[in-house]
Write an enzyme that holds these catalytic residues in place. Structure first.
Site, PDB file in Angstrom:
ATOM      1  N   THR A 171       0.881  -1.174   0.000  1.00  0.00           N
ATOM      2  CA  THR A 171       0.000   0.000   0.000  1.00  0.00           C
ATOM      3  C   THR A 171       0.911   1.215   0.000  1.00  0.00           C
ATOM      4  O   THR A 171       2.060   1.131   0.442  1.00  0.00           O
ATOM      5  CB  THR A 171      -0.891   0.043   1.253  1.00  0.00           C
ATOM      6  N   GLU A 214      -5.646  -4.208   0.106  1.00  0.00           N
ATOM      7  CA  GLU A 214      -5.916  -5.269   1.089  1.00  0.00           C
ATOM      8  C   GLU A 214      -7.082  -6.169   0.681  1.00  0.00           C
ATOM      9  O   GLU A 214      -7.351  -7.181   1.313  1.00  0.00           O
ATOM     10  CB  GLU A 214      -6.212  -4.647   2.461  1.00  0.00           C
ATOM     11  N   LYS A 232     -13.319  16.353  11.936  1.00  0.00           N
ATOM     12  CA  LYS A 232     -14.078  16.231  13.182  1.00  0.00           C
ATOM     13  C   LYS A 232     -14.260  17.626  13.747  1.00  0.00           C
ATOM     14  O   LYS A 232     -13.348  18.203  14.323  1.00  0.00           O
ATOM     15  CB  LYS A 232     -13.345  15.314  14.156  1.00  0.00           C
ATOM     16  N   TRP A 241     -18.854  14.545  12.709  1.00  0.00           N
ATOM     17  CA  TRP A 241     -18.090  14.265  11.498  1.00  0.00           C
ATOM     18  C   TRP A 241     -18.601  15.104  10.329  1.00  0.00           C
ATOM     19  O   TRP A 241     -19.808  15.169  10.089  1.00  0.00           O
ATOM     20  CB  TRP A 241     -18.234  12.794  11.093  1.00  0.00           C
TER      21      TRP A 241
HETATM   22  P1  ADP Z   1      -3.647   3.771  -1.525  1.00  0.00           P
HETATM   23  O1  ADP Z   1      -4.620   4.775  -2.088  1.00  0.00           O
HETATM   24  O2  ADP Z   1      -3.407   3.915  -0.059  1.00  0.00           O
HETATM   25  O3  ADP Z   1      -2.465   3.563  -2.368  1.00  0.00           O
HETATM   26  P2  ADP Z   1      -5.321   1.711  -2.514  1.00  0.00           P
HETATM   27  O4  ADP Z   1      -4.971   1.891  -3.921  1.00  0.00           O
HETATM   28  O5  ADP Z   1      -5.466   0.352  -1.986  1.00  0.00           O
HETATM   29  O6  ADP Z   1      -4.306   2.365  -1.580  1.00  0.00           O
HETATM   30  O7  ADP Z   1      -6.566   2.621  -2.259  1.00  0.00           O
HETATM   31  C1  ADP Z   1      -7.628   2.267  -1.457  1.00  0.00           C
HETATM   32  C2  ADP Z   1      -8.418   3.455  -1.037  1.00  0.00           C
HETATM   33  O8  ADP Z   1      -8.849   4.224  -2.164  1.00  0.00           O
HETATM   34  C3  ADP Z   1      -9.684   3.068  -0.340  1.00  0.00           C
HETATM   35  O9  ADP Z   1      -9.436   2.788   1.014  1.00  0.00           O
HETATM   36  C4  ADP Z   1     -10.558   4.287  -0.530  1.00  0.00           C
HETATM   37  O10 ADP Z   1     -10.288   5.267   0.449  1.00  0.00           O
HETATM   38  C5  ADP Z   1     -10.121   4.812  -1.863  1.00  0.00           C
HETATM   39  N1  ADP Z   1     -11.076   4.419  -2.898  1.00  0.00           N
HETATM   40  C6  ADP Z   1     -11.007   3.367  -3.726  1.00  0.00           C
HETATM   41  N2  ADP Z   1     -12.065   3.339  -4.552  1.00  0.00           N
HETATM   42  C7  ADP Z   1     -12.845   4.396  -4.238  1.00  0.00           C
HETATM   43  C8  ADP Z   1     -14.094   4.911  -4.722  1.00  0.00           C
HETATM   44  N3  ADP Z   1     -14.753   4.356  -5.732  1.00  0.00           N
HETATM   45  N4  ADP Z   1     -14.588   6.013  -4.130  1.00  0.00           N
HETATM   46  C9  ADP Z   1     -13.941   6.604  -3.111  1.00  0.00           C
HETATM   47  N5  ADP Z   1     -12.767   6.177  -2.619  1.00  0.00           N
HETATM   48  C10 ADP Z   1     -12.223   5.089  -3.164  1.00  0.00           C
END
Ligand code: ADP
Length: 544
Positions: A190, A335, A444, A449
């Site tokens: 990640t 994940e 917050k 929220w």
């Molecule tokens: P990172 O962005 O930390 O590199 P990931 O690619 O695994 O890791 O991204 C996952 C995150 O991206 C999710 O936890 C969420 O916050 C965001 N995300 C993914 N798809 C969507 C979506 N369709 N709408 C809003 N947020 C999203």
């Protein structure tokens, strides 16, 4: 304890990913796999040839003493050779660790060393970058450049070009599969928005189940008649599993190489007759800019999966109304391998007479497939109702969802076996999930929220806005208050008041940002998503 059950009389068929490529090789052998090469031209192959060359990769690894379970890094864009490498590495039982070349050197060095990558397969265009990293990665023994000898002249002794390297290997010697399905297959990190990046190690079983789960009709649902353009890179959660799904379905697979600009993506969509594609929203924004500047239409595309960050109404309308393309709005994460939910319509949402209500469903992140379960919980862990208004921490479980991070013994799940996604959202009575924030981006204010995402969605609908971001700013009385950051469309000017007026009446008064700032560029992270950390740092002065 004696089992009360009869023994299982069905076959023991270990779910290992070599079965996917063997299936494509046997049953879709001539279906094309095409990819843009470094010089911009299009290389053409098919599933049988990809499988044969993937076997050569496996033979090459075993001939050089690579043992099963060894981590092999890749630093590469989506290309035919990259797909061959990943099947060759995984089929052999080694672990394919896709590295994101857009990350900073320090992050890549950390990941290579933490994963203990022994070999790295890299695109020739990343040679200089890799040569900068290698002195800090003493465990890396060998580099294979995914090209021919003309693309990588004068290599040091521990490096070789891919074509020379596989030329000698006899594909019939490859030993694929024949190991348990819970063997590790792939590793992704990640991006580590806080602290060090964390590794997620997928097993063969979790990848096969993810392929079946996301291949269901209401989800990615690819068929042998589809031509799939995987714009989403293989280093971004294994291209959301698309090279696996394409092999299972026998789809034609199109790989864009390093060119992800609007003109190049458009050219591939049209010249290859693409019917299905997938990427993060920023890629589609570039495509739309190109289409509108040149007054062009998409003639073959039928469906597009958009995820990784929230899909805007403008994108859905652009695809649907402008080009007759169905948008699948998807949510997930590293994940989760990554599919969590997709906005496939239900009879009840499709049947909504009001267009605004139908759009509201499409803008939500969607519903879970069979194979993912989800709960939303309050701070105390209690489940929140599915009423579409009560927000909670989104917790997920399923066979393609993480149990523990790589090299970390602690379980990453709660007592019921659910993983905390770090996202906050609501679930409506129809089961549609809506992400209202990431827990670390939540504002917050006065103990309540505020959803940064909801304000962003509305603000980015302002006709002068190209992109909007909302971040929390420290506040002496309320602890945090929202600040709106806007990137205007080219040639536009606007005042803060125009944006505040636009938001009034659309959100609660106490959600109205205290301040609006305009920027020329929005900071994007390594997977093309808005980097709110940078915005928070830039505008860190407390709002009074
Ligand atoms: P990172 O962005 O930390 O590199 P990931 O690619 O695994 O890791 O991204 C996952 C995150 O991206 C999710 O936890 C969420 O916050 C965001 N995300 C993914 N798809 C969507 C979506 N369709 N709408 C809003 N947020 C999203």
């Amino acid at each position: 304890m004696d089992s009360v059950f009869e023994p299982d009389l069905m076959q023991r068929w270990e779910m290992t990913v070599d079965r996917l490529i063997v299936h494509a090789e046997r049953w879709h052998s001539t279906r094309e796999v095409v990819g843009r090469l470094a010089d911009g031209s299009i290389g053409r192959s098919n599933w049988a040839t990809v499988a044969r060359r993937a076997r050569q990769v496996s033979v090459g690894l075993s001939a050089h003493g690579i043992t099963r379970g060894t981590r092999i890094g890749t630093l590469a864009m989506n290309s035919i050779r990259h797909v061959e490498t990943w099947y060759g590495v995984m089929g052999y039982g080694a672990v394919c660790h896709t590295l994101n070349p857009r990350l900073f050197d320090d992050q890549l060095i950390y990941m290579i060393n933490h994963a203990d990558d022994r070999w790295i397969f890299a695109d020739p265009i990343f040679r200089a970058q890799l040569e900068r990293l290698l002195p800090h990665c003493p465990g890396v023994e060998k580099v294979i450049y995914l090209g021919d000898s003309s693309e990588v002249p004068a290599l040091p002794a521990n490096a070789i070009d891919y074509e020379t390297w596989i030329a000698e290997a006899d594909p019939s010697l490859a030993a694929w599969g024949q190991f348990p399905e819970r063997t590790p297959a792939a590793l992704c990190y990640t991006s580590g928005t806080t602290g060090n990046p964390k590794g997620v190690q997928y097993s063969h079983r979790s990848q096969i189940l993810h392929t079946l789960v996301s291949g269901q009709r209401d989800f990615l649902g690819l068929s042998a008649r589809d031509t799939l353009l995987s714009v989403v890179p293989m280093f971004h959660v294994n291209a959301w599993g698309l090279p696996f799904i394409a092999a299972a379905a026998g789809s034609k697979l199109v790989l864009p190489g390093a060119r992800l600009d609007g003109a190049s993506v458009y050219e591939l969509l049209e010249s290859e007759g693409v019917t299905f594609t997938a990427a993060v929203p920023t890629v589609w924004q570039l495509l739309f800019d190109f289409l509108s500047e040149n007054n062009l239409r998409l003639s073959t595309l039928k469906r597009v999966a958009i995820g990784g960050s929230a899909c805007t109404e403008a994108l859905i309308r652009g695809f649907r109304d402008g080009h007759g393309v169905e948008v699948l709005h998807a949510w997930g994460m590293t994940e989760m391998s990554p599919i969590g939910t997709i906005s496939g319509p239900l009879p009840v949402s499709l049947g909504e007479p009001d267009e605004a209500t139908r759009m509201a469903y499409n803008l939500k992140q969607g519903r879970v497939p069979f194979g993912v379960d989800l709960k939303i919980t309050a701070e105390n862990g209690d489940r929140q109702p599915h009423d579409g208004t009560a927000p909670g921490h989104i917790m997920v479980s399923g066979p393609s969802i993480i149990q523990s991070y790589f090299r970390d013994d602690k379980p990453a799940v709660d007592a019921e076996g659910y993983f905390d996604t770090g996202d906050i959202g609501t679930v409506d009575p129809q089961g549609y999930l809506q992400i209202t924030d990431r827990s670390k981006d939540l504002i917050k204010s006065g103990g309540e929220w505020i959803s940064s995402v909801e304000i962003e969605n509305i603000a980015s609908g302002h006709p002068k806005a190209l992109m909007a971001a909302v971040v929390a700013m420290p506040h002496p009385k309320w602890r945090e208050r929202p600040l709106l950051v806007v990137k205007l469309r080219p040639g536009q000017t606007a005042t803060a008041q125009e944006f505040l007026d636009y938001l009034k009446g659309k959100i609660a008064n106490w959600w109205i940002p205290d301040e609006v700032r305009f920027v020329d560029e929005m900071p994007l992270g390594a997977t093309g998503k808005l980097d709110k950390k940078v915005l928070r740092a830039k505008f860190a002065a407390p709002v009074i």
